[in-house]
Scaffold this active site. Sequence first.
Site, PDB file in Angstrom:
ATOM      1  N   GLU A 171       0.843  -1.203   0.000  1.00 23.88           N
ATOM      2  CA  GLU A 171       0.000   0.000   0.000  1.00 23.88           C
ATOM      3  C   GLU A 171       0.878   1.254   0.000  1.00 23.88           C
ATOM      4  O   GLU A 171       0.828   2.075   0.922  1.00 23.88           O
ATOM      5  CB  GLU A 171      -0.938  -0.010   1.199  1.00 23.88           C
ATOM      6  CG  GLU A 171      -1.976  -1.110   1.113  1.00 23.88           C
ATOM      7  CD  GLU A 171      -3.095  -0.989   2.148  1.00 23.88           C
ATOM      8  OE1 GLU A 171      -2.887  -0.306   3.167  1.00 23.88           O
ATOM      9  OE2 GLU A 171      -4.168  -1.578   1.926  1.00 23.88           O
ATOM     10  N   GLU A 330      -6.288  -7.826  -0.647  1.00 22.68           N
ATOM     11  CA  GLU A 330      -6.660  -7.844   0.777  1.00 22.68           C
ATOM     12  C   GLU A 330      -8.105  -7.415   0.944  1.00 22.68           C
ATOM     13  O   GLU A 330      -8.545  -6.472   0.287  1.00 22.68           O
ATOM     14  CB  GLU A 330      -5.847  -6.818   1.574  1.00 22.68           C
ATOM     15  CG  GLU A 330      -4.411  -7.104   1.793  1.00 22.68           C
ATOM     16  CD  GLU A 330      -3.773  -5.984   2.625  1.00 22.68           C
ATOM     17  OE1 GLU A 330      -4.462  -5.322   3.423  1.00 22.68           O
ATOM     18  OE2 GLU A 330      -2.567  -5.765   2.434  1.00 22.68           O
TER      19      GLU A 330
HETATM   20  C1  GLA Z   1      -3.883  -2.591   5.021  1.00 22.47           C
HETATM   21  C2  GLA Z   1      -2.487  -3.185   5.055  1.00 22.47           C
HETATM   22  C3  GLA Z   1      -2.375  -4.403   5.896  1.00 22.47           C
HETATM   23  C4  GLA Z   1      -3.168  -4.259   7.159  1.00 22.47           C
HETATM   24  C5  GLA Z   1      -4.607  -3.941   6.808  1.00 22.47           C
HETATM   25  C6  GLA Z   1      -5.496  -3.833   8.014  1.00 22.47           C
HETATM   26  O1  GLA Z   1      -4.636  -3.061   4.004  1.00 22.47           O
HETATM   27  O2  GLA Z   1      -1.986  -3.441   3.771  1.00 22.47           O
HETATM   28  O3  GLA Z   1      -1.006  -4.594   6.193  1.00 22.47           O
HETATM   29  O4  GLA Z   1      -2.638  -3.230   7.900  1.00 22.47           O
HETATM   30  O5  GLA Z   1      -4.638  -2.697   6.166  1.00 22.47           O
HETATM   31  O6  GLA Z   1      -6.813  -3.529   7.657  1.00 22.47           O
END
Ligand code: GLA
Length: 687
Positions: A171, A330
């Site tokens: 991210e 995710e």
């Molecule tokens: C983001 C991050 C993960 C985790 C999630 C929690 O998507 O990429 O590492 O922190 O949030 O919701």
Amino acid sequence: MTARSDGAGGTPGRDAPSALAGVVERCGGLLYGGDYNPEQWPEQVRAQDLELMRAAGVNLVTVGVFSWALIEPAPDRYEFAWLDRVLDDLAGADIAVDLATATASPPPWLAHRHPETLPVTRDGRRLWPGGRQAFCPSSSVFRDRAVRLAGRMAERYADHPALVLWHVGNELGAHNAHCFCDVSADAFRGWLRIRYADDLDALNDAWGTAFWSQRVHAWEEVLPPRANPAIGNPSQELDFRRFSSDELLACFTAERDVLRRVTPEVPVTTNLMAMWVFRDADYWSWAPELDLIANDHYLVADDPRAHVELGLSADITRGLASGRPWLLMEHSTGAVNWQPRNPPKAPGQLRRNSVQHIARGADGVLFFQWRASTAGAERFHSAMLPHAGPDTRVHREVRALGADLARLAEVVGSRVVSEVALIFDWQSWWAVEQFAHPSVDVTYRDRVRAWHAALFDTHTGVDVVAPGAELSGYRLVVVPTLYLVDRAAVETIERFVRAGGTALITYFSGIVDEHDRVLPGGYPGAFRELLGIWVEEFHPLLPEQEVRLDDGGTGSVWTEHLHLCGAQAVATYSDGPQAGLAALTRHAVGEGAAWYVATELDDDARVRLVRRVLDEAGVRPVTRAPSGVEVVRRSHEQGPSYLFVLNHRDAMVEVDAAGVDLLTGAEVSGRITVPPGGVAVVREVDA
Ligand code: GLA
């Protein structure tokens, strides 16, 4: 330099059509799994992890995202043995790996040795390590270390049988999108010198520096938009946002390039955040650099229509993938830990959310994360394997989802086809939400969401595209509050309309050029001619103020003093500051028409207008369905199509369908019944 995309959302990188397909093929179907962080557990736990993963149908896990400090405990001292064992064990269990380059969060030693790599806020505060992503994206020290680590990872695991995908960083920009330190200032000046061809006059002109004595006479005088006593320069701010997006992208491409050199066969991606909590990267310019598009999505718990927002996020992601399948890298099985209140998902919601992403083009759904952490900031975040273990509702749903995905395997590679395009733009988003505008209520995400929701509610498929994207395959283009737009993008819409298309453009669109300088001569400068109107003056409304329209609708947020010059009034204000003037207009142009909406319509009026415009454009819904039920179709180019029915209501519903329900194996002849909160995926006959 920020490249504007020239196609339907840009063209993902090398071998893009086959990169995701290749991973899917190696994994044997829709991708299923999540982030796996075994470094948080004693090694003995792994046997249970692998057994449960296999039982759940997991075929892909993301490993190593936050393990830089373990892999490289001191500069250039690498400890790979533990990771070797993790990958070997996963390969032994026939679970493929999306291997992170581990550069998402630098180890403490980097900040200790090089404090200059730490990011600095707008008001000059240095941010410290202790969380994650504590680095300045322009820091060459950080980038060198990251590239070196990525290179070592690539060399180490090039031939590892588990490796199917590279995952750069994590991210990018989630916590450090903008850095205002001296290193960033220098990099910003370098970026500007390229953008303005070393011509300081061009920069002064673009930034309108005659205003408030801001003319710069030497490059050294140029700064990032640091905190200042008044209101900053909007053009400088906009360029800084473009620069910041490019710097984050450069962090990605620097690692990607070394990975490509060492493992040319392994695709490289990173997890984007095409969702409402993040706006700081212009993903249209990122998409062509990724081998496959991967996205993260989390629901906002107190949003009663979160599933509609999920639909938009998925549509944006599909746009970034140029309509091709993409990967949900995710989402959550239940509660997150970062909203004020974090309720779990209701029974069945995990399944519905996952299938909804697949309906809208995902060829895989992964979660954050496999096993719930017991320590650290995310110890109260849900996981595929909760703290309470496998004998839990959530884990049972995880296993059931794995079985469902196996039943849906044949949808892999099919596409969503839409007749409606919605233009969405990060740069316009940045610009429209700058300070000192006519109204703070004109926020971009809400405008885009509202129009997308109206299409959702009419069961109409929509592709999200970049400004300038080719529109010839569509019947209708919706352009919500596209405040900043360049000439080329306007011409694409004009051509589309002249050739018979219908455009629906909403207020505060086409107001400024790419430098955020107002186009004079009557608003909306860029769309005046196409719309056959001109606006003399904006008249934003105060909170709670509403105006009535003569077609029964109401307006809020915005009105304007609008003159017709070619267009016809479709609805006028019955009261309020513009009583008697047009609020909705239609201009016949060539073979098509351009509609304009000059106020913020209430939800019913918006849906009514959308129906009318869809009708005029000849767009049909995906299928007839009750309200609160989502219907999406994915089709193989040569082969069957699939009707996804997602029942977001708490009542049983019926929808027209014929074929086979892949989830139950039942024949469907004419109608399918879907239980409250349930889903169905029908392989259609004769679609
Ligand atoms: C983001 C991050 C993960 C985790 C999630 C929690 O998507 O990429 O590492 O922190 O949030 O919701």
